[in-house]
Design a protein around this motif. Structure first.
Motif, PDB file in Angstrom:
ATOM      1  N   SER A   1       0.913  -1.247  -0.058  1.00 21.79           N
ATOM      2  CA  SER A   1       0.058  -0.393  -0.361  1.00 21.79           C
ATOM      3  C   SER A   1       0.563   0.962  -0.022  1.00 21.79           C
ATOM      4  CB  SER A   1      -1.013  -0.060   1.468  1.00 21.79           C
ATOM      5  OG  SER A   1      -0.184   0.084   2.132  1.00 21.79           O
ATOM      6  N   VAL A   2       1.933   1.268  -0.138  1.00 23.27           N
ATOM      7  CA  VAL A   2       2.871   2.293   0.155  1.00 23.27           C
ATOM      8  C   VAL A   2       3.089   3.008  -1.151  1.00 23.27           C
ATOM      9  CG1 VAL A   2       5.346   2.981   1.257  1.00 23.27           C
ATOM     10  CG2 VAL A   2       3.516   1.973   2.912  1.00 23.27           C
ATOM     11  N   PRO A   3       2.675   4.296  -1.169  1.00 26.48           N
ATOM     12  CA  PRO A   3       4.038   4.530  -2.537  1.00 26.48           C
ATOM     13  C   PRO A   3       4.869   5.034  -2.694  1.00 26.48           C
ATOM     14  CG  PRO A   3       2.189   6.516  -1.376  1.00 26.48           C
ATOM     15  CD  PRO A   3       2.511   5.046  -0.417  1.00 26.48           C
ATOM     16  N   GLY A   4       5.079   5.108  -4.134  1.00 22.04           N
ATOM     17  CA  GLY A   4       6.155   5.232  -4.214  1.00 22.04           C
ATOM     18  C   GLY A   4       6.382   7.260  -4.032  1.00 22.04           C
ATOM     19  N   SER A   5       7.749   7.760  -4.050  1.00 24.13           N
ATOM     20  CA  SER A   5       7.441   8.858  -4.343  1.00 24.13           C
ATOM     21  C   SER A   5       7.342   9.905  -5.314  1.00 24.13           C
ATOM     22  CB  SER A   5       8.925   9.334  -3.004  1.00 24.13           C
ATOM     23  OG  SER A   5       9.615  10.784  -3.444  1.00 24.13           O
ATOM     24  N   GLY A   6       6.754  11.029  -5.582  1.00 23.84           N
ATOM     25  CA  GLY A   6       6.332  11.816  -6.364  1.00 23.84           C
ATOM     26  C   GLY A   6       7.791  12.396  -6.669  1.00 23.84           C
ATOM     27  N   ILE A   7       8.369  12.688  -5.965  1.00 23.74           N
ATOM     28  CA  ILE A   7       9.615  14.047  -5.484  1.00 23.74           C
ATOM     29  C   ILE A   7      10.582  12.628  -6.526  1.00 23.74           C
ATOM     30  CG2 ILE A   7      11.206  14.829  -4.133  1.00 23.74           C
ATOM     31  CD1 ILE A   7       9.034  15.299  -2.122  1.00 23.74           C
ATOM     32  N   ARG A   8      10.972  11.781  -5.859  1.00 29.62           N
ATOM     33  CA  ARG A   8      12.167  10.823  -6.425  1.00 29.62           C
ATOM     34  C   ARG A   8      11.527  10.408  -8.183  1.00 29.62           C
ATOM     35  NH1 ARG A   8      16.483  10.522  -3.940  1.00 29.62           N
ATOM     36  NH2 ARG A   8      16.054  11.104  -2.015  1.00 29.62           N
ATOM     37  N   GLU A   9      10.713  10.723  -8.891  1.00 28.75           N
ATOM     38  CA  GLU A   9      10.077  10.128 -10.135  1.00 28.75           C
ATOM     39  C   GLU A   9      10.803  11.549 -10.432  1.00 28.75           C
ATOM     40  OE1 GLU A   9       6.380   9.764 -12.777  1.00 28.75           O
ATOM     41  OE2 GLU A   9       6.263  10.965 -10.804  1.00 28.75           O
ATOM     42  N   ILE A  10      10.481  12.690 -10.167  1.00 30.72           N
ATOM     43  CA  ILE A  10      11.769  13.894 -11.270  1.00 30.72           C
ATOM     44  C   ILE A  10      12.913  13.537 -11.089  1.00 30.72           C
ATOM     45  CG2 ILE A  10      11.487  15.994 -11.180  1.00 30.72           C
ATOM     46  CD1 ILE A  10       8.727  15.164 -12.208  1.00 30.72           C
ATOM     47  N   VAL A  11      13.071  13.392  -9.409  1.00 27.95           N
ATOM     48  CA  VAL A  11      14.852  13.465  -9.517  1.00 27.95           C
ATOM     49  C   VAL A  11      15.448  13.004 -10.141  1.00 27.95           C
ATOM     50  CG1 VAL A  11      16.309  13.004  -8.099  1.00 27.95           C
ATOM     51  CG2 VAL A  11      15.106  13.866  -7.240  1.00 27.95           C
ATOM     52  N   ASN A  12      15.255  11.453 -10.877  1.00 28.25           N
ATOM     53  CA  ASN A  12      15.521  10.528 -11.267  1.00 28.25           C
ATOM     54  C   ASN A  12      15.392  10.628 -12.986  1.00 28.25           C
ATOM     55  OD1 ASN A  12      15.386   8.792  -9.278  1.00 28.25           O
ATOM     56  ND2 ASN A  12      13.886   7.248  -9.613  1.00 28.25           N
ATOM     57  N   LEU A  13      13.599  12.024 -13.114  1.00 29.60           N
ATOM     58  CA  LEU A  13      14.098  11.890 -14.620  1.00 29.60           C
ATOM     59  C   LEU A  13      14.909  12.772 -14.897  1.00 29.60           C
ATOM     60  CD1 LEU A  13      12.201  12.191 -17.445  1.00 29.60           C
ATOM     61  CD2 LEU A  13      10.810  13.581 -16.352  1.00 29.60           C
ATOM     62  N   ALA A  14      14.983  14.329 -14.372  1.00 27.78           N
ATOM     63  CA  ALA A  14      15.964  14.904 -14.308  1.00 27.78           C
ATOM     64  C   ALA A  14      17.509  14.519 -14.367  1.00 27.78           C
ATOM     65  CB  ALA A  14      16.069  15.542 -13.026  1.00 27.78           C
ATOM     66  N   LEU A  15      18.086  13.462 -13.756  1.00 21.79           N
ATOM     67  CA  LEU A  15      19.201  13.023 -14.445  1.00 21.79           C
ATOM     68  C   LEU A  15      19.719  12.362 -14.863  1.00 21.79           C
ATOM     69  CD1 LEU A  15      19.714  11.136 -10.344  1.00 21.79           C
ATOM     70  CD2 LEU A  15      20.865  13.308 -10.970  1.00 21.79           C
ATOM     71  N   SER A  16      18.339  11.887 -16.034  1.00 21.36           N
ATOM     72  CA  SER A  16      18.357  11.390 -16.836  1.00 21.36           C
ATOM     73  C   SER A  16      18.200  12.521 -18.628  1.00 21.36           C
ATOM     74  CB  SER A  16      17.363  10.612 -17.543  1.00 21.36           C
ATOM     75  OG  SER A  16      16.293  11.112 -17.411  1.00 21.36           O
ATOM     76  N   LEU A  17      18.559  13.365 -18.416  1.00 29.46           N
ATOM     77  CA  LEU A  17      18.399  14.182 -18.943  1.00 29.46           C
ATOM     78  C   LEU A  17      19.710  15.634 -18.811  1.00 29.46           C
ATOM     79  CD1 LEU A  17      14.279  15.421 -18.912  1.00 29.46           C
ATOM     80  CD2 LEU A  17      16.068  13.721 -20.478  1.00 29.46           C
ATOM     81  N   PRO A  18      20.786  15.767 -20.150  1.00 28.47           N
ATOM     82  CA  PRO A  18      21.219  16.584 -19.802  1.00 28.47           C
ATOM     83  C   PRO A  18      21.088  18.351 -19.263  1.00 28.47           C
ATOM     84  CG  PRO A  18      20.947  16.730 -21.908  1.00 28.47           C
ATOM     85  CD  PRO A  18      19.866  15.128 -21.510  1.00 28.47           C
ATOM     86  N   ASP A  19      21.613  18.966 -19.015  1.00 29.23           N
ATOM     87  CA  ASP A  19      21.439  20.678 -19.173  1.00 29.23           C
ATOM     88  C   ASP A  19      20.258  20.862 -18.021  1.00 29.23           C
ATOM     89  OD1 ASP A  19      22.078  22.925 -19.175  1.00 29.23           O
ATOM     90  OD2 ASP A  19      20.777  23.582 -20.830  1.00 29.23           O
ATOM     91  N   VAL A  20      19.818  20.173 -16.707  1.00 30.92           N
ATOM     92  CA  VAL A  20      18.674  20.647 -16.154  1.00 30.92           C
ATOM     93  C   VAL A  20      17.972  20.996 -15.001  1.00 30.92           C
ATOM     94  CG1 VAL A  20      16.241  19.318 -15.196  1.00 30.92           C
ATOM     95  CG2 VAL A  20      17.145  18.557 -17.226  1.00 30.92           C
ATOM     96  N   VAL A  21      18.303  22.160 -14.737  1.00 30.54           N
ATOM     97  CA  VAL A  21      18.773  23.388 -13.235  1.00 30.54           C
ATOM     98  C   VAL A  21      17.503  22.708 -12.185  1.00 30.54           C
ATOM     99  CG1 VAL A  21      18.253  25.183 -11.938  1.00 30.54           C
ATOM    100  CG2 VAL A  21      19.027  25.312 -14.674  1.00 30.54           C
ATOM    101  N   ARG A  22      18.607  22.218 -10.945  1.00 33.29           N
ATOM    102  CA  ARG A  22      17.711  21.145 -10.302  1.00 33.29           C
ATOM    103  C   ARG A  22      17.239  21.837  -9.128  1.00 33.29           C
ATOM    104  NH1 ARG A  22      20.320  15.965  -9.581  1.00 33.29           N
ATOM    105  NH2 ARG A  22      18.139  16.203  -8.191  1.00 33.29           N
ATOM    106  N   LEU A  23      15.947  22.069  -9.451  1.00 35.80           N
ATOM    107  CA  LEU A  23      15.185  22.825  -7.764  1.00 35.80           C
ATOM    108  C   LEU A  23      14.562  21.541  -7.133  1.00 35.80           C
ATOM    109  CD1 LEU A  23      14.683  25.950  -9.908  1.00 35.80           C
ATOM    110  CD2 LEU A  23      16.307  25.149  -8.196  1.00 35.80           C
ATOM    111  N   GLU A  24      14.215  20.846  -7.474  1.00 35.34           N
ATOM    112  CA  GLU A  24      12.711  19.975  -7.060  1.00 35.34           C
ATOM    113  C   GLU A  24      13.282  19.386  -6.037  1.00 35.34           C
ATOM    114  OE1 GLU A  24      16.060  16.766  -8.924  1.00 35.34           O
ATOM    115  OE2 GLU A  24      15.755  18.712  -9.434  1.00 35.34           O
ATOM    116  N   ILE A  25      14.419  19.139  -5.073  1.00 36.16           N
ATOM    117  CA  ILE A  25      15.255  18.332  -4.125  1.00 36.16           C
ATOM    118  C   ILE A  25      15.695  19.194  -2.895  1.00 36.16           C
ATOM    119  CG2 ILE A  25      17.304  17.643  -4.978  1.00 36.16           C
ATOM    120  CD1 ILE A  25      16.353  15.034  -3.604  1.00 36.16           C
ATOM    121  N   GLY A  26      15.352  19.010  -1.727  1.00 37.28           N
ATOM    122  CA  GLY A  26      16.035  19.312  -0.552  1.00 37.28           C
ATOM    123  C   GLY A  26      17.171  19.233   0.070  1.00 37.28           C
ATOM    124  N   GLU A  27      18.006  20.296  -1.269  1.00 40.86           N
ATOM    125  CA  GLU A  27      19.422  19.677  -0.317  1.00 40.86           C
ATOM    126  C   GLU A  27      20.557  20.903  -0.720  1.00 40.86           C
ATOM    127  OE1 GLU A  27      22.272  16.574  -0.349  1.00 40.86           O
ATOM    128  OE2 GLU A  27      21.517  15.861  -1.972  1.00 40.86           O
TER     129      GLU A  27
END
Length: 390
Positions: A15-41
């Motif tokens: 019943s535990v869903p996946g993280s909607g944040i991590r979905e975007i993280v994984n997509l961003a890491l797969s593409l070039p020249d993406v400005v990363r504003l999706e994660i609190g680091e």
């Protein structure tokens, strides 16, 4: 005929869903020249004296420690809570955890039974709901509506309490909204929980990152009814060290300490040495990064205003919620935006109330924020706030 359950997982785990944040993280890491504003680091490096303390501890004695944490660190944290909030906490009631997330998980494990209910803010960090589901409980959302400045409506929240309500989660300063609840709201939430015999779990990970107003520690109002969760990750840019801590009442914390053993044995000795150095060493880094985050907030709010996008100005943490056009699905918008060169976290990752919002992290540099918000503003203009994505 024998029936086997091999090859299946538990219903709670399923019943535990996946993280909607991590979905975007994984997509961003797969593409070039993406400005990363999706994660609190935090973009700042961990202060050198903290890193040196961890290195020295690993070289001298890289061994097991007490399950609840080394005494020196637990004592230093009790002293911090007393000095900062007037909270009288016995070091034995402080438990060191592997980041705030594991501390929360242990508290939930100690409190929840299958069928219990956990009142979770909406929008909120998704791990609250994920953990409640993992322990067989139900997450009941109490809305933090944009029209109300992302502050809860107390009457609406009170109507959600049932005999099965076990925990009220409070998060201020808030992830994802950046809102700092006024002192009277924190007091009213605590009073409401006490009146109904509900335990408050207060996530105060961002307690040192407050731009406007003052952070109110909930446990200082009713220590027997509040469990507070903190972290070193954001305050000292120590996300990789994975260290946080939990403080709570005497009827609960010995159980939390005991549960550390089956969950992780103990937090690493090196990380605890780093945490102790962070507490006892110079604090200029905390003030400097707070000033940097405040400056970045003002920059982004101004850039968005110039683009005609009005936002609720965050008073703390390092996040900001950007409204899309009414009814726009923020997950689709966030995916579309990654291909436009900027990664943001969709409001759908945090619940239903802000499903037409995007969360921006202000933890990136001013240069990256300027570039990323510029791309966001261009996309916003081209798509009508997401109405015309193609």
């Amino acid at each position: 005929m024998t029936v086997t359950m091999a090859g299946t997982v538990s219903p709670a785990a399923a019943s535990v869903p996946g993280s909607g944040i991590r979905e975007i993280v994984n997509l961003a890491l797969s593409l070039p020249d993406v400005v990363r504003l999706e994660i609190g680091e935090p973009d700042a490096a961990t202060p050198a004296h903290i890193v040196a303390a961890g290195h020295a501890a690993a070289r001298v004695r890289n061994r097991y420690t007490q399950s609840a944490g080394i005494p020196a660190l637990r004592t230093a944290l009790a002293d911090r809570l007393h000095t900062r909030y007037g909270l009288v906490a016995d070091p034995e009631l402080v438990v060191i955890s592997q980041g705030a997330v594991q501390g929360l998980a242990t508290v939930f494990a100690a409190l929840l039974r299958p069928g219990d209910e956990v009142l979770v803010p909406d929008p909120a960090w998704p791990n609250y709901e994920m953990q409640a589901l993992l322990y067989g409980a139900a997450a009941v959302h109490y809305p933090l509506r944009p029209a109300n400045g992302f502050v809860p409506d107390l009457a609406e929240l009170a109507a959600l309490i049932t005999p099965r309500t076990r925990i009220l989660v409070v998060n201020s300063p808030s992830n994802p909204t950046g809102v700092v609840f006024p002192a009277e709201i924190i007091a009213a939430l605590v009073d409401l929980a006490v009146a109904h015999g509900v335990t408050v779990v207060s996530d105060e990970v961002y307690d040192e990152i407050v731009f406007d107003g003052t952070h109110t520690n909930a446990a200082a109002l009713a220590a027997e009814h509040v469990v507070s969760v903190f972290s070193f990750s954001k305050t000292y840019a120590m996300t990789g060290s994975r260290i946080g801590y939990v403080v709570g009442p005497a009827w609960l914390m010995p159980t939390v300490a005991r549960l550390q053993e089956p969950l992780l044995s103990c937090v690493t000795a090196a990380s605890q040495a780093e945490a102790l150095a962070a507490l006892e060493g110079p604090q200029e880094f905390v003030a400097e990064t707070l000033a940097a985050y405040r400056s970045r907030r003002d920059l982004v709010v101004g850039l968005l205003a110039d683009a005609g996008i009005a936002v609720t100005v965050p008073s703390g943490a390092f996040y900001l919620m950007v409204p899309l056009a009414d009814g726009v699905d923020s997950r689709s918008a966030a995916i579309h935006l990654v291909h436009a060169g900027v990664a943001t976290a969709p409001g759908t990752a945090f619940g239903d109330t802000a499903s037409s919002h995007l969360r921006l992290s202000l933890a990136s540099s001013r240069e990256q924020l300027t570039l990323g918000v510029g791309r966001l503003a261009d996309w916003y203009r081209r798509t009508g706030g997401g109405r015309e994505m193609s």
